[in-house]
Design an enzyme around this catalytic site. Structure first.
Site, short mmCIF file in Angstrom:
data_model
loop_
_atom_site.label_atom_id
_atom_site.label_comp_id
_atom_site.label_asym_id
_atom_site.label_seq_id
_atom_site.Cartn_x
_atom_site.Cartn_y
_atom_site.Cartn_z
N LYS A 1 96.22 28.09 29.54
CA LYS A 1 95.00 27.36 29.88
C LYS A 1 93.93 28.37 30.25
CE LYS A 1 94.95 22.90 32.21
NZ LYS A 1 95.09 22.29 33.54
C1 E4P Z 1 93.90 19.02 33.68
O1 E4P Z 1 94.53 19.79 32.97
C2 E4P Z 1 93.68 19.20 35.12
O2 E4P Z 1 94.85 19.74 35.67
C3 E4P Z 1 93.42 17.93 35.86
O3 E4P Z 1 93.35 16.81 34.99
C4 E4P Z 1 92.33 17.99 36.86
O4 E4P Z 1 92.20 16.74 37.49
P1 E4P Z 1 91.46 16.53 38.87
O5 E4P Z 1 90.00 16.40 38.60
O6 E4P Z 1 92.02 15.23 39.38
O7 E4P Z 1 91.78 17.70 39.75
#
Ligand code: E4P
Length: 225
Positions: A84
Site C-alpha cells: 500500500k
Molecule cells: C483502507 O484501506 C483503509 O484502511 C481504511 O478504509 C480507512 O478507513 P477509516 O477512514 O475508517 O480510517
C-alpha cells in the site's frame, strides 16, 4: 463485488474467512497499532497465511528510495502481499518502479478522481478512494466512486476500484450499484450486513411453532433408538 476486511484483528478476520465471504484484507498503520500483542511483522505474516486472497500492507517510509526498500520487504512476506502506497509524487514514482517488477500496489488516501487516474496510469492494481472521510468533511464520498468507476470504464482501465473508509452497509450497497470492484469492510459494518429483524422474527416463529411437534414426536432428526 469482492469483500475485503479492513482490519488487522486476527480473530475477526478468521471468523469471516471461515464463512467463506472474505476475498482479501486491507491493513494500515492505525489498524496494526491497535493489535499490540505481537511484533507487527509476525502479526502480518499470520494474516497473510490466514487469508485466501490479497492482503494490503502499507509502507510507513516517506521518500522514493525508502518507500521502495520497505515495499520490496513487504512483497517478500507472502505471495498474496500487496504493497500500500500513499497518493504522493514519491508514492507514484515508487509505484511505477514496483509495477515494472511485477509487485502489486494499492494506492491509498485517494480523495479525487484526478488522483485515481494518476494512480492507474502509474500502474496501480487497486486504488482506494476514502469515502467515509470525504463524508466526514462535508462532501459526498459516493460521488467520487461514481466518477472513478465511470472514468475507468470509459477507458477500459484495469485498475480495480477498492472502496475504503466504509462506515455503514448503505455505503456498500451504493458502491455495488455503481459497479465498484471491491469494498473493504470494517468488521462492525460486515456484522451489520447480516442483520434483518424479519430474519430474527421468522426464526423465532418457526421454532415456537415447532414446539408442539416436538412435544408429540421428540426430536425428529435424531434416529429412533
Ligand atoms: C483502507 O484501506 C483503509 O484502511 C481504511 O478504509 C480507512 O478507513 P477509516 O477512514 O475508517 O480510517
Amino acid at each position: 463485488m469482492k469483500f475485503f476486511i479492513d482490519s488487522a484483528n486476527i480473530p475477526m478476520i478468521e471468523k469471516f474467512v471461515d464463512m467463506g465471504i472474505v476475498d482479501g484484507v486491507t491493513t494500515n498503520p492505525s489498524l496494526l497499532a491497535k493489535e499490540g500483542a505481537n511484533h507487527p511483522i509476525d502479526h502480518l505474516k499470520k494474516i497473510l497465511k490466514l487469508v485466501p486472497g490479497p492482503v494490503s500492507i502499507e509502507v510507513v517510509a516517506t521518500g522514493y528510495e525508502n518507500m521502495l526498500e520497505e515495499a520490496r520487504q513487504i512483497a517478500k512476506m507472502g505471495t498474496n502481499a500487496v504493497v500500500k502506497l500513499p497518493m504522493t509524487k514519491d508514492g507514484m514514482h515508487a509505484l511505477h518502479t514496483l509495477s515494472q517488477e511485477g509487485i502489486k500496489v494499492n494506492v491509498t488516501l485517494v480523495f479525487s478522481a484526478t488522483q485515481a487516474l494518476i494512480a492507474a496510469k502509474a500502474g496501480a492494481t487497486y486504488v482506494s478512494p476514502f469515502i467515509g472521510r470525504l463524508d466526514d468533511a462535508g462532501m459526498d464520498g459516493m460521488d467520487l466512486i461514481r466518477d472513478v468507476v465511470q472514468i475507468f470504464r470509459n477507458y477500459s482501465i484495469k485498475t480495480e476500484v477498492l472502496v475504503a473508509s466504509v462506515r455503514h452497509p448503505i455505503h456498500v450497497i451504493d458502491a455495488a450499484k455503481l459497479g465498484a470492484d471491491i469494498a473493504t469492510l470494517p468488521p462492525d459494518v460486515l456484522d451489520k450486513m447480516f442483520m434483518h429483524p424479519l430474519t430474527d422474527i421468522g426464526i423465532k416463529k418457526f421454532l415456537d411453532d415447532w414446539k408442539g411437534v416436538e412435544a408429540k414426536y421428540g426430536d425428529i432428526f435424531k434416529p429412533p433408538k
